[in-house]
Design a protein around this motif. Structure first.
Motif, PDB file in Angstrom:
ATOM      1  N   LEU A  21       0.919  -1.172  -0.066  1.00  0.00           N
ATOM      2  CA  LEU A  21       0.098   0.183   0.008  1.00  0.00           C
ATOM      3  C   LEU A  21       0.877   1.234  -0.042  1.00  0.00           C
ATOM      4  CD1 LEU A  21      -2.523   1.603   0.265  1.00  0.00           C
ATOM      5  CD2 LEU A  21      -2.320   1.227   2.824  1.00  0.00           C
ATOM      6  N   VAL A  22       0.702   1.852  -1.265  1.00  0.00           N
ATOM      7  CA  VAL A  22       1.918   3.244  -1.356  1.00  0.00           C
ATOM      8  C   VAL A  22       0.905   4.266  -1.069  1.00  0.00           C
ATOM      9  CG1 VAL A  22       3.495   4.461  -2.630  1.00  0.00           C
ATOM     10  CG2 VAL A  22       3.491   2.057  -2.474  1.00  0.00           C
ATOM     11  N   PHE A  23       1.037   4.966   0.072  1.00  0.00           N
ATOM     12  CA  PHE A  23       0.139   6.435   0.277  1.00  0.00           C
ATOM     13  C   PHE A  23       0.817   7.692  -0.273  1.00  0.00           C
ATOM     14  CE2 PHE A  23      -1.831   9.762   2.287  1.00  0.00           C
ATOM     15  CZ  PHE A  23      -3.061   9.531   2.472  1.00  0.00           C
ATOM     16  N   VAL A  24       0.437   8.214  -1.279  1.00  0.00           N
ATOM     17  CA  VAL A  24       1.035   9.210  -2.034  1.00  0.00           C
ATOM     18  C   VAL A  24       0.235  10.548  -1.327  1.00  0.00           C
ATOM     19  CG1 VAL A  24       1.527  10.477  -4.068  1.00  0.00           C
ATOM     20  CG2 VAL A  24       1.478   7.778  -3.946  1.00  0.00           C
ATOM     21  N   ASP A  25       0.901  11.193  -0.314  1.00  0.00           N
ATOM     22  CA  ASP A  25       0.463  12.499   0.243  1.00  0.00           C
ATOM     23  C   ASP A  25       0.747  13.460  -1.005  1.00  0.00           C
ATOM     24  OD1 ASP A  25      -0.153  14.553   1.526  1.00  0.00           O
ATOM     25  OD2 ASP A  25       0.885  14.171   3.401  1.00  0.00           O
ATOM     26  N   ASP A  26      -0.374  14.026  -1.572  1.00  0.00           N
ATOM     27  CA  ASP A  26      -0.033  14.751  -2.722  1.00  0.00           C
ATOM     28  C   ASP A  26      -0.296  16.357  -2.063  1.00  0.00           C
ATOM     29  OD1 ASP A  26       0.612  15.749  -5.275  1.00  0.00           O
ATOM     30  OD2 ASP A  26      -1.514  15.624  -5.908  1.00  0.00           O
ATOM     31  N   GLY A  27       0.832  16.673  -1.061  1.00  0.00           N
ATOM     32  CA  GLY A  27       0.613  18.115  -0.461  1.00  0.00           C
ATOM     33  C   GLY A  27      -0.295  18.154   0.719  1.00  0.00           C
ATOM     34  N   SER A  28      -0.880  17.376   1.145  1.00  0.00           N
ATOM     35  CA  SER A  28      -1.820  17.592   2.442  1.00  0.00           C
ATOM     36  C   SER A  28      -1.515  18.614   3.173  1.00  0.00           C
ATOM     37  CB  SER A  28      -2.205  16.468   2.746  1.00  0.00           C
ATOM     38  OG  SER A  28      -2.843  15.438   1.934  1.00  0.00           O
ATOM     39  N   THR A  29      -2.360  19.482   3.582  1.00  0.00           N
ATOM     40  CA  THR A  29      -2.023  20.445   4.602  1.00  0.00           C
ATOM     41  C   THR A  29      -3.005  20.029   5.816  1.00  0.00           C
ATOM     42  OG1 THR A  29      -3.908  21.867   3.710  1.00  0.00           O
ATOM     43  CG2 THR A  29      -1.619  22.192   3.144  1.00  0.00           C
ATOM     44  N   ASP A  30      -3.483  19.096   5.871  1.00  0.00           N
ATOM     45  CA  ASP A  30      -4.512  18.704   7.141  1.00  0.00           C
ATOM     46  C   ASP A  30      -3.836  17.725   8.135  1.00  0.00           C
ATOM     47  OD1 ASP A  30      -4.645  16.463   5.637  1.00  0.00           O
ATOM     48  OD2 ASP A  30      -6.663  16.426   5.226  1.00  0.00           O
ATOM     49  N   ASP A  31      -4.350  17.047   8.588  1.00  0.00           N
ATOM     50  CA  ASP A  31      -3.835  15.852   9.817  1.00  0.00           C
ATOM     51  C   ASP A  31      -3.625  14.581   9.001  1.00  0.00           C
ATOM     52  OD1 ASP A  31      -2.687  15.369  12.215  1.00  0.00           O
ATOM     53  OD2 ASP A  31      -4.712  14.297  12.960  1.00  0.00           O
ATOM     54  N   THR A  32      -3.278  14.467   7.758  1.00  0.00           N
ATOM     55  CA  THR A  32      -3.073  13.230   6.974  1.00  0.00           C
ATOM     56  C   THR A  32      -1.858  12.612   7.562  1.00  0.00           C
ATOM     57  OG1 THR A  32      -4.305  13.963   4.665  1.00  0.00           O
ATOM     58  CG2 THR A  32      -2.124  12.440   5.028  1.00  0.00           C
ATOM     59  N   GLN A  33      -0.677  13.443   7.869  1.00  0.00           N
ATOM     60  CA  GLN A  33       0.449  12.565   8.399  1.00  0.00           C
ATOM     61  C   GLN A  33       0.271  12.131   9.812  1.00  0.00           C
ATOM     62  OE1 GLN A  33       3.494  11.852   6.970  1.00  0.00           O
ATOM     63  NE2 GLN A  33       2.458  12.292   5.006  1.00  0.00           N
ATOM     64  N   GLY A  34      -0.655  12.844  10.543  1.00  0.00           N
ATOM     65  CA  GLY A  34      -0.821  12.257  11.841  1.00  0.00           C
ATOM     66  C   GLY A  34      -1.498  11.046  11.995  1.00  0.00           C
ATOM     67  N   ILE A  35      -2.665  10.986  11.039  1.00  0.00           N
ATOM     68  CA  ILE A  35      -3.276   9.610  11.002  1.00  0.00           C
ATOM     69  C   ILE A  35      -2.341   8.367  10.550  1.00  0.00           C
ATOM     70  CG2 ILE A  35      -5.422   8.591   9.690  1.00  0.00           C
ATOM     71  CD1 ILE A  35      -6.577  11.464   9.800  1.00  0.00           C
ATOM     72  N   LEU A  36      -1.766   8.873   9.490  1.00  0.00           N
ATOM     73  CA  LEU A  36      -0.731   7.840   8.877  1.00  0.00           C
ATOM     74  C   LEU A  36       0.069   7.500   9.903  1.00  0.00           C
ATOM     75  CD1 LEU A  36      -0.018   9.391   5.577  1.00  0.00           C
ATOM     76  CD2 LEU A  36      -1.498   7.308   5.735  1.00  0.00           C
ATOM     77  N   ALA A  37       0.707   7.918  10.823  1.00  0.00           N
ATOM     78  CA  ALA A  37       1.539   7.549  11.787  1.00  0.00           C
ATOM     79  C   ALA A  37       0.704   6.607  12.817  1.00  0.00           C
ATOM     80  CB  ALA A  37       1.981   8.917  12.763  1.00  0.00           C
TER      81      ALA A  37
ATOM     82  N   GLY B 209      -0.288  23.823  -3.969  1.00  0.00           N
ATOM     83  CA  GLY B 209      -1.039  24.979  -3.461  1.00  0.00           C
ATOM     84  C   GLY B 209      -2.552  24.804  -4.141  1.00  0.00           C
ATOM     85  N   VAL B 210      -2.892  23.897  -4.962  1.00  0.00           N
ATOM     86  CA  VAL B 210      -4.080  23.561  -5.452  1.00  0.00           C
ATOM     87  C   VAL B 210      -4.484  22.087  -5.647  1.00  0.00           C
ATOM     88  CG1 VAL B 210      -4.394  25.926  -6.562  1.00  0.00           C
ATOM     89  CG2 VAL B 210      -3.373  24.003  -7.865  1.00  0.00           C
ATOM     90  N   ARG B 211      -5.479  21.846  -5.321  1.00  0.00           N
ATOM     91  CA  ARG B 211      -6.097  20.475  -5.826  1.00  0.00           C
ATOM     92  C   ARG B 211      -6.027  20.061  -7.075  1.00  0.00           C
ATOM     93  NH1 ARG B 211      -8.971  16.799  -2.084  1.00  0.00           N
ATOM     94  NH2 ARG B 211      -9.690  15.067  -3.332  1.00  0.00           N
ATOM     95  N   LYS B 212      -5.320  19.223  -7.760  1.00  0.00           N
ATOM     96  CA  LYS B 212      -5.301  19.106  -9.324  1.00  0.00           C
ATOM     97  C   LYS B 212      -5.850  17.789  -9.513  1.00  0.00           C
ATOM     98  CE  LYS B 212      -2.028  19.466 -13.280  1.00  0.00           C
ATOM     99  NZ  LYS B 212      -0.459  19.194 -13.460  1.00  0.00           N
ATOM    100  N   VAL B 213      -7.301  17.910 -10.079  1.00  0.00           N
ATOM    101  CA  VAL B 213      -7.785  16.572 -10.503  1.00  0.00           C
ATOM    102  C   VAL B 213      -7.114  16.162 -11.746  1.00  0.00           C
ATOM    103  CG1 VAL B 213      -9.660  17.008  -9.030  1.00  0.00           C
ATOM    104  CG2 VAL B 213     -10.037  17.728 -11.383  1.00  0.00           C
ATOM    105  N   GLY B 214      -7.857  14.990 -12.270  1.00  0.00           N
ATOM    106  CA  GLY B 214      -7.534  14.445 -13.576  1.00  0.00           C
ATOM    107  C   GLY B 214      -5.977  14.120 -13.803  1.00  0.00           C
ATOM    108  N   PRO B 215      -5.302  14.847 -14.503  1.00  0.00           N
ATOM    109  CA  PRO B 215      -3.867  14.628 -14.678  1.00  0.00           C
ATOM    110  C   PRO B 215      -3.140  14.591 -13.490  1.00  0.00           C
ATOM    111  CG  PRO B 215      -4.653  16.102 -16.308  1.00  0.00           C
ATOM    112  CD  PRO B 215      -5.662  16.048 -15.074  1.00  0.00           C
ATOM    113  N   GLY B 216      -3.553  15.470 -12.406  1.00  0.00           N
ATOM    114  CA  GLY B 216      -2.959  15.306 -11.187  1.00  0.00           C
ATOM    115  C   GLY B 216      -3.006  14.197 -10.349  1.00  0.00           C
ATOM    116  N   VAL B 217      -4.018  13.654 -10.448  1.00  0.00           N
ATOM    117  CA  VAL B 217      -4.025  12.247  -9.897  1.00  0.00           C
ATOM    118  C   VAL B 217      -3.454  11.329 -10.416  1.00  0.00           C
ATOM    119  CG1 VAL B 217      -5.972  10.691  -9.457  1.00  0.00           C
ATOM    120  CG2 VAL B 217      -6.677  12.846  -9.235  1.00  0.00           C
ATOM    121  N   VAL B 218      -3.199  11.041 -11.902  1.00  0.00           N
ATOM    122  CA  VAL B 218      -2.484  10.066 -12.486  1.00  0.00           C
ATOM    123  C   VAL B 218      -0.763  10.714 -12.017  1.00  0.00           C
ATOM    124  CG1 VAL B 218      -1.839   9.190 -14.612  1.00  0.00           C
ATOM    125  CG2 VAL B 218      -4.044   9.911 -14.230  1.00  0.00           C
TER     126      VAL B 218
END
Length: 328
Positions: free
Chosen positions: A43-59, A77-86
């Motif tokens: 399971l490879v979790f790709v944290d794509d620049g999160s600014t919330d508590d994502t890293q704390g939950i992963l820990a 700086g922005v959520r980039k859907v489509g191409p950004g997800v890929v």
């Protein structure tokens, strides 16, 4: 149709989970992964620049998930859907040796899966070697009553939030296209290679999508507009788009959602947005969808698939090597 497999990779699968600011839902997704009867090899979790508590939950979850690896990307700086997800998916894939797994899945962090989800998908793919990609059906909770509502996914498409692939088929189509509408384009590419894309209407594979498909982090209107844009980019002809808009009126919000979809499509058409294209792709999609208006999607998909079917190249063939490189 599918190349030979290293026996040590048999029924092993890798999950790649691109995520940005999904702390509100990811615990339910991670809990449902811990409950799987067939756990992932990776399971490879790709944290794509999160600014919330994502890293704390992963820990919190890392000690309970020996197969978990975290890839951190800088905040764009922005959520980039489509191409950004890929792009984020490919960043996670870079550290996986695909020869060690039979299956590959792009997974969203806003789903709650039943315990036998991945085991059942592998059973279905074992039973039908023509299946390239598959999924269950998503349902979202009604915000007023909590009742689960179907997202009305056609059987001829695997859903993007749990896009489960046979690795050899994923290589054959060249990986996910870096484009808006990638999660529909890839299914058309599978059919172009004589393979099947499917979502199973099986209660045992039904899962909860914690953020309704067709919505977005901005608004439902924005999400449905984006859906119309995606339909244009993936090559949907106008007549089929009109029929799809009418069909979507059975899904809330009935009028607003349908109008937003059509507006997104027409805006892309009028603006000359570039469509995804590969040799023969647009003609294939047009023929499939126009035929579907007459005989139905299921019969049209099978007809087009069988018309295209040809033996897949063996493992190590240059076509597969090029596709593997292009995919990440």
């Amino acid at each position: 149709m599918i190349e030979s497999l290293d026996p040590t990779a048999r029924r092993r699968y890798a999950l790649i989970a691109p995520s940005r600011d999904e702390a509100g839902t990811m615990r339910r997704t991670l809990d449902s992964l811990l409950a799987q009867t067939a756990p992932p090899a990776h399971l490879v979790f790709v944290d794509d620049g999160s600014t919330d508590d994502t890293q704390g939950i992963l820990a919190e979850y890392t000690p309970r998930m020996p197969y978990l690896r975290i890839v951190r990307r800088s905040d764009r700086g922005v959520r980039k859907v489509g191409p950004g997800v890929v792009e984020a998916f490919n960043a996670g894939l870079a550290g996986i040796d695909l020869s060690t797994v039979e299956f590959l899945c792009k997974l969203d962090m806003d789903v709650a899966l039943p315990p036998r989800y991945f085991e059942t998908l592998m059973d279905r793919m074992d039973a039908d070697r023509a299946i390239a990609t598959c999924s269950g059906k998503p349902f979202f909770p009604d915000p007023r009553t909590g009742a689960l509502i179907s997202e009305h996914i056609a059987d001829q498409f695997s859903v993007g939030m749990t896009k489960f692939y046979r690795v050899s088929a994923w290589r054959l189509i060249g990986g996910f296209p870096t484009s808006i509408g990638w999660d529909g384009i890839d299914c058309h590419l599978c059919r172009m290679h004589g393979l099947k894309a499917v979502s199973f209407p099986d209660p045992d594979l039904a899962f909860v999508h914690l953020r309704p498909m067709g919505s977005s982090h901005l608004s439902l209107w924005h999400g449905r507009m984006r859906h119309g844009l995606g339909a244009w980019v993936m090559g949907t002809p106008p007549l089929f788009m009109l029929a799809a808009t009418v069909y979507r009126m059975n899904k809330r919000p009935r009028v607003l959602g349908a109008v937003a979809m059509l507006c997104g499509y027409l805006k892309a058409w009028a603006g000359g947005v570039k469509r995804f294209d590969a040799p023969g792709y647009l003609a294939f999609v047009r023929a499939y969808q126009l035929r579907a208006l007459v005989v139905g999607r299921g019969r049209s998909a099978e007809h087009m698939r069988l018309r295209q079917r040809r033996p897949a190249p063996p493992f190590g063939h240059p076509t597969i090597e090029r596709a593997d490189h292009a995919g990440g």
